[in-house]
Design a protein around this motif. Sequence first.
Motif, mmCIF file in Angstrom:
data_model
loop_
_atom_site.group_PDB
_atom_site.id
_atom_site.type_symbol
_atom_site.label_atom_id
_atom_site.label_comp_id
_atom_site.label_asym_id
_atom_site.label_seq_id
_atom_site.Cartn_x
_atom_site.Cartn_y
_atom_site.Cartn_z
ATOM 1 N N LEU A 6 0.832 -1.199 0.000
ATOM 2 C CA LEU A 6 0.000 0.000 0.000
ATOM 3 C C LEU A 6 0.869 1.252 0.000
ATOM 4 C CD1 LEU A 6 -2.691 -1.039 2.657
ATOM 5 C CD2 LEU A 6 -2.736 -1.395 0.176
ATOM 6 N N GLU A 7 0.401 2.265 -0.708
ATOM 7 C CA GLU A 7 1.135 3.536 -0.762
ATOM 8 C C GLU A 7 0.906 4.361 0.493
ATOM 9 O OE1 GLU A 7 3.292 4.418 -2.997
ATOM 10 O OE2 GLU A 7 2.976 2.585 -4.173
ATOM 11 N N PHE A 278 13.144 3.511 7.052
ATOM 12 C CA PHE A 278 12.396 2.627 6.159
ATOM 13 C C PHE A 278 10.975 2.480 6.687
ATOM 14 C CE2 PHE A 278 10.761 -1.652 5.244
ATOM 15 C CZ PHE A 278 10.805 -1.655 3.857
ATOM 16 N N GLU A 279 9.999 2.448 5.758
ATOM 17 C CA GLU A 279 8.606 2.195 6.141
ATOM 18 C C GLU A 279 7.898 1.469 5.016
ATOM 19 O OE1 GLU A 279 4.749 4.409 8.197
ATOM 20 O OE2 GLU A 279 6.340 5.615 7.280
ATOM 21 N N ARG A 280 7.113 0.473 5.386
ATOM 22 C CA ARG A 280 6.334 -0.284 4.409
ATOM 23 C C ARG A 280 5.013 -0.697 5.038
ATOM 24 N NH1 ARG A 280 8.623 -5.917 2.213
ATOM 25 N NH2 ARG A 280 8.281 -6.410 4.428
ATOM 26 N N ILE A 295 -0.590 -4.461 7.770
ATOM 27 C CA ILE A 295 0.586 -4.425 8.637
ATOM 28 C C ILE A 295 1.509 -3.291 8.203
ATOM 29 C CG2 ILE A 295 2.496 -5.734 9.607
ATOM 30 C CD1 ILE A 295 1.071 -8.288 8.717
ATOM 31 N N ASN A 296 1.916 -2.499 9.171
ATOM 32 C CA ASN A 296 2.850 -1.402 8.931
ATOM 33 C C ASN A 296 4.177 -1.717 9.615
ATOM 34 O OD1 ASN A 296 3.913 1.396 10.378
ATOM 35 N ND2 ASN A 296 3.426 1.634 8.211
ATOM 36 N N TYR A 297 5.267 -1.628 8.843
ATOM 37 C CA TYR A 297 6.622 -1.823 9.375
ATOM 38 C C TYR A 297 7.385 -0.508 9.290
ATOM 39 C CZ TYR A 297 5.764 -6.855 8.673
ATOM 40 O OH TYR A 297 5.252 -8.136 8.706
#
Length: 317
Positions: A6-7, A278-280, A295-297
């Motif tokens: 997801l953006e 970093f984020e994803r 899920i957010n990392y």
Amino acid sequence: MKIERLEEHLEPAENCEVRVKKMGNITEVRYMKRTPECSIQKLNKDSYVILSTGELKEFEHTETRAENLTSVSQSLANLRDLLNTNVTDASHCLWVTLTYKENMQDNKRLYQDFRKFHMRMLHYLKKNSLPTYEYIVAMEPQGRGAWHAHLVMIFPDKAPFIPNDTLASVWGHGFTKTKPLKDVDNVGLYLTAYLTDMELPDVISSHGKIIYRDLKAVSVMDEQGKKQTKAIVKGARLKMYPPGFRIYRASRGIKKPEVINCTEAEAMEEIGDAPLTFERTIKVMDDSGQGFNIINYRQYNKARNFQQKGAAEANGG
């Protein structure tokens, strides 16, 4: 099961529960939001139930590890975590590549040869009154079928100088190469790239065709210390690992990441002023395409903060 990137990123409230993983200079925060349209419930590794009908089904397990890229990727993620947990000062480390002079394709022999090398290396260090080390070693398959090993030797203080000729003699099977890890603030990501990505000519010779969207240009240092640009294919090496193969091994003194559950506010207090590097955010869906969790990392790297402060001081900031 399907995964969609997801953006737009999730922003958890301060009282939301998150998982914090501490890995040396790097801290990872994971936040998971379950969506109401969950359609299945996992019962065990082999089966799940469809909630709307109560129908029991079995997961389709792949036959080989080469087909199951998720398994290989998870092993490499674990390797990245171990490297980042244990390598916090690159000056304490030697990164050595062990190669064979012949086209050695026996992966069982590979670990046997490494074990013998390790014992001989300990003898050499003791004989020369040098400190011993902990290690993380990972095996890399080549396009022509051969194997070689990437070894990170982690010493308690500054790593001793060991001539390459000495390392090659102790190894006894071919060539060795020692590379510095200076200016690398995410050692896990840096080293595991060698185990997943391939240079374009190697991909063409071993795979026959490529997916051009996976092409990437990277800058590397040649043998004379000059920068050059190479074309690589991301993840091309993943399919070359045989089923059931242990990609890496580690000595007993290697520390594992520390994982805790806490609130978002407590996590941010723990992180302090370490910058976000970093984020994803991903959406995990079942085979019908319905999302059942997001899920957010996020990763924060305090080593990056040290570098920024050092640069500012050097510039008189």
